[in-house]
Design an enzyme around this catalytic site. Structure first.
Site, PDB file in Angstrom:
ATOM      1  N   HIS A 180      76.255  23.424  12.975  1.00  0.00           N
ATOM      2  CA  HIS A 180      77.941  22.734  12.352  1.00  0.00           C
ATOM      3  C   HIS A 180      78.287  21.824  11.177  1.00  0.00           C
ATOM      4  O   HIS A 180      76.941  21.168  10.748  1.00  0.00           O
ATOM      5  CB  HIS A 180      78.846  22.105  13.861  1.00  0.00           C
ATOM      6  CG  HIS A 180      78.176  23.018  14.511  1.00  0.00           C
ATOM      7  ND1 HIS A 180      77.729  23.339  15.485  1.00  0.00           N
ATOM      8  CD2 HIS A 180      79.092  24.265  15.509  1.00  0.00           C
ATOM      9  CE1 HIS A 180      78.074  24.221  16.873  1.00  0.00           C
ATOM     10  NE2 HIS A 180      78.648  24.100  16.616  1.00  0.00           N
ATOM     11  N   HIS A 181      78.868  21.342  10.426  1.00  0.00           N
ATOM     12  CA  HIS A 181      79.097  21.485   9.792  1.00  0.00           C
ATOM     13  C   HIS A 181      79.110  19.707   9.793  1.00  0.00           C
ATOM     14  O   HIS A 181      79.858  19.438  10.928  1.00  0.00           O
ATOM     15  CB  HIS A 181      80.959  21.535   8.768  1.00  0.00           C
ATOM     16  CG  HIS A 181      81.155  20.485   7.929  1.00  0.00           C
ATOM     17  ND1 HIS A 181      82.590  19.759   7.130  1.00  0.00           N
ATOM     18  CD2 HIS A 181      80.751  20.150   6.336  1.00  0.00           C
ATOM     19  CE1 HIS A 181      82.524  19.121   6.766  1.00  0.00           C
ATOM     20  NE2 HIS A 181      81.744  19.389   5.185  1.00  0.00           N
ATOM     21  N   GLY A 182      78.544  18.591   9.037  1.00  0.00           N
ATOM     22  CA  GLY A 182      78.839  17.368   9.371  1.00  0.00           C
ATOM     23  C   GLY A 182      80.169  16.822   9.252  1.00  0.00           C
ATOM     24  O   GLY A 182      79.819  15.552   7.815  1.00  0.00           O
ATOM     25  N   THR A 211      85.747  23.127   8.799  1.00  0.00           N
ATOM     26  CA  THR A 211      86.288  22.392   7.057  1.00  0.00           C
ATOM     27  C   THR A 211      84.367  23.232   6.447  1.00  0.00           C
ATOM     28  O   THR A 211      83.249  23.348   8.028  1.00  0.00           O
ATOM     29  CB  THR A 211      86.262  21.003   7.251  1.00  0.00           C
ATOM     30  OG1 THR A 211      85.169  20.648   8.776  1.00  0.00           O
ATOM     31  CG2 THR A 211      87.381  20.569   8.046  1.00  0.00           C
TER      32      THR A 211
END
Ligand code: V1S
Ligand code: CA
Ligand code: ZN
Length: 380
Positions: A180-182, A211
């Site tokens: 997943h995006h941080g 995002t």
């Protein structure tokens, strides 16, 4: 650069409190803190406890949490329980994003303080020059925001540890290889040029958290100090490693971080319950080995990972890598919970090929070029 297996012997500290594996998000919830108990058994059964400094971590204090989180949110976390949440004012669920992803469970505040305390202890070991590498597998909860939880993350231990490092280190590099995006870490440091954040993740505009497209690059002083590497389903070992190395090498030589935090979410492995990549344990570990080879002080944290036996395999393997030790494939005979790892009883089961690789050669090459152009801004 230090080659793996060379004589470089970093001082490694391992930050863990067995209590952290006893918390329960709920029976149906994919986040299972007992994966840390499995990890710790593997790590000690392979003898790695004997070559690291071990620290049973303490809880972060309220003041420490307030370095990033808002007063009202920390106050809420400290008071809330499954018994009183329904008696709290109307709107509390919405205000604090409480729901299936982020439920209120027994002793939630203690859990937050424990995993955040471990990342803070890890950062302190680097600051005091007592460790070259400090590991907290229970940390890496990269989605938590200043005033609300998000995506299974309640407090952002990475932001807290980075803020601590920034008191002594001029530049910190944050690397995120979770599926997943941080987003929480990116957002916290979006306007500063002292933290470079880079996240590799699945992105299609809908996949959680939504995002992380390549055009999110930071703003104001922080413009060009955030990088996003959006990927499609099914990426395989070679494509991931090649892209990772060709992007990370110039980031490190241009940005010249004095400390690095690497988030090692295990949901980027193949066969993950929530995942959609095809990475094997050795490929994920190769990314850790590559960053370690620069010899820059590192905090290493966990993150996602929803097939507990593979999470623990990965973290034991990566603990070995960080200590310059290659672990034998066959799991130690006498280890507790060995039955969890059948039928192969191997540290490196084959995890690839569940998903078709939707990242074409052209897509990856265009992405690599885009990333290298981005990095050129750092070189002035
Ligand atoms: N993907 C996914 C997923 N699965 C769940 C989930 C499933 C069962 C449950 F009982 C509870 C939750 N939630 C999600 C994602 C959040 C993923 C968080 C990843 C965290 C990390 O690995 O990066 C770091 C520790 N949430 C969503 O997709 C949001 C929903 C949109 C769909 C799922 N429902 C449960 C909530 C809303
Ligand atoms: Ca990521
Ligand atoms: Zn994740």
């Amino acid at each position: 650069m230090f080659e793996f297996g060379s004589t470089y012997s970093p001082r490694v500290s391992y930050h863990y409190n067995p209590k952290v594996s006893n918390y329960h998000y709920g029976v149906k919830h994919p986040m299972k803190p007992f994966r840390f108990m499995l990890t710790d058994h593997l790590v000690s059964s392979y003898g790695l406890h004997n070559i690291m400094d071990l620290y049973e971590t303490r809880e972060a204090t309220k003041e420490e949490l307030l370095q990033f989180h808002s007063e009202d949110y920390v106050e809420f976390l400290s008071k809330v329980s499954p018994d009183n949440i329904s008696k709290m004012p109307r709107g509390t669920f919405d205000k604090y994003n409480i729901g299936d992803d982020c439920p209120i469970f027994q002793n939630i505040y203690e859990y937050c303080k424990l995993y955040a305390g471990a990342s803070l202890d890890a950062s302190r070991k680097l600051i005091n020059d007592q460790s070259d590498i400090a590991i907290n597998w229970s940390g890496g909860l990269h989605h938590a925001k200043k005033s609300n939880p998000s995506g299974f993350c309640y407090v952002n231990d990475i932001v807290l540890a980075t803020l601590n490092l920034l008191r002594y280190h001029p530049r910190v590099l944050y690397i995120d290889i979770d599926l997943h995006h941080g987003d929480g870490v990116q957002e916290a440091f979006y306007t500063t040029d002292r933290v470079f954040t880079v996240s590799f993740h699945k992105y299609n505009g809908e996949f959680f958290p939504g995002t992380g497209n390549y055009d999110e690059i930071g703003c104001a002083e922080g413009k060009h100090f955030a990088m996003n590497v959006p990927l499609n389903d099914g990426i395989d070992d070679d494509s991931y490693i090649n892209l990772f190395k060709s992007v990370m090498e110039p980031i490190i030589t241009s940005f010249k971080p004095t400390a690095i935090i690497q988030q090692c979410g295990a949901d980027s492995l193949g066969h993950d319950r929530l995942g959609c990549f095809n990475l094997n344990i050795k490929a994920h570990g190769e990314c850790v080995k590559f960053i370690r080879s620069f010899g820059i002080p590192m905090v290493v944290v966990g993150g996602g990972g929803y097939t507990p036996r593979n999470v623990s395999r990965l973290y034991a393997y990566e603990t070995g890598i960080l200590n310059n030790v290659l672990l034998q494939s066959e799991l130690p005979e006498d280890m507790p919970f060995r039955n969890q790892f059948g039928p192969d009883y191997s540290l490196y089961p084959v995890l690839d090929d569940l998903y078709e690789n939707m990242n074409s050669k052209k897509y990856l090459e265009d992405l690599r070029i885009r990333c290298l152009e981005h990095i050129r801004y750092l070189q002035g």
